[in-house]
Motif scaffolding. Sequence first.
Motif, short mmCIF file in Angstrom:
data_model
loop_
_atom_site.label_atom_id
_atom_site.label_comp_id
_atom_site.label_asym_id
_atom_site.label_seq_id
_atom_site.Cartn_x
_atom_site.Cartn_y
_atom_site.Cartn_z
N ASP A 34 4.46 0.67 -1.64
CA ASP A 34 3.82 -0.46 -2.31
C ASP A 34 4.77 -1.40 -3.04
OD1 ASP A 34 4.52 1.25 -4.34
OD2 ASP A 34 2.49 1.51 -5.13
N LEU A 70 -4.36 2.95 11.46
CA LEU A 70 -3.92 3.20 10.09
C LEU A 70 -4.62 4.44 9.56
CD1 LEU A 70 -2.30 2.00 7.63
CD2 LEU A 70 -4.49 1.02 6.91
N THR A 93 -0.09 5.30 2.99
CA THR A 93 -0.76 5.23 4.28
C THR A 93 0.18 5.75 5.37
OG1 THR A 93 -0.02 2.95 4.57
CG2 THR A 93 -2.21 3.29 3.61
N GLU A 123 -5.41 6.64 6.35
CA GLU A 123 -5.43 6.57 4.89
C GLU A 123 -5.61 7.93 4.23
OE1 GLU A 123 -7.04 3.01 3.07
OE2 GLU A 123 -8.04 2.56 4.96
N ARG A 128 0.85 -1.19 0.00
CA ARG A 128 0.00 0.00 0.00
C ARG A 128 0.88 1.24 0.00
NH1 ARG A 128 -4.89 -0.57 4.22
NH2 ARG A 128 -5.82 0.84 2.71
#
Length: 358
Positions: A143, A66, A14, A68, A11
């Motif tokens: 990522d 987390l 984040t 985002e 990802r």
Amino acid sequence: MELGSADAFDRMGTLGVEEEFYIVDADGRPTSGIDDLVYGPEPPEPLAGRLDHELFKFTIETQTPLIEVPDEAGAAVETVREALVDHAANHGYRIAAAGLHPAAKWRELDHATKPRYQAQLDRIQYPQHRNTTAGLHVHVGVDDADKAVWVANELRWYLAPLLALSANSPFWNGFDTGLASARAKVFENLPNTGMPTAFDDFEDFQRFERRMVEYGSIDDRGELWYDVRPHTGHGTVEIRTPDAQTDPERVADFVEYVHALVLDLADRYESGESGTTVRRELLDENKWRATRYGRDTDFVAPDSEGVVSLESFVESESDRLGVDGLRSLLDAESGTAVQRRIHEESGLDALCEHLTLD
């Protein structure tokens, strides 16, 4: 053997913020409190599953959920802080924040009995026995594992200016060290800390991580305490350089910049940039300048030709990345200067009170 994986890096962008704090009594003096706050009744929801402690029984760590949406990072930090202060108050404690607590004398404080920390004390001895430090750690999701290693390599030059802007620990073990960030130097006495060497790619980093565990140098990957590291469990690049901050707005300013910087470097990796080659000794020199002088210094430039002032760094990075927080950090009185001023004008009691969060 706890090792991470390239698969964790899935990802981009984040955020997660870890903050280390001090548990203090009604007078703002360090006191053992993790038995109540960490191992006692379940903490309130913002802290559930996100509360831990460090080596000493008066140090406690929080993690945000987390994040985002980057613009929500500041609110997430404040929510967790408020919950921690309330949780502590419900048990008769207060919470303080700084890179080192000015009234903490390590010989008089209790170590945690957690097997992980007892093993570290046995293995590391004196440097760990006196490790009363508290830091701010910022995680940014990446990522791709090779990209994360490249970004971590590139981040190394930026760590010294970040330390200079965050310096908030002039006092250690009851005296003024003369340093802007005594925390940086105290923590650097531990093994596997400070400025890491560049790695060729993720395979190179993972090979090193595995060898350190297999050869018995560390018990798990979490004991690689370098100033920046690819976190092979969370799939992030983690910056660990800043001192803990008393003001949550300063935390938000650091998070804003670190996030923008990591995204910028990730884009440059995707564009095929070869990366910057800087001698490790010069990176160490820059960190020493930040440790000793805080904002009152300049830094050897990334190309090793000439020096860069902190003011010009802040201006160029703010304009280049479109962030506001760096200028706010530079314009405000530094944490180190505030601590010294309060201590000189009003004494230790007033300084301890200033560092409490309630």
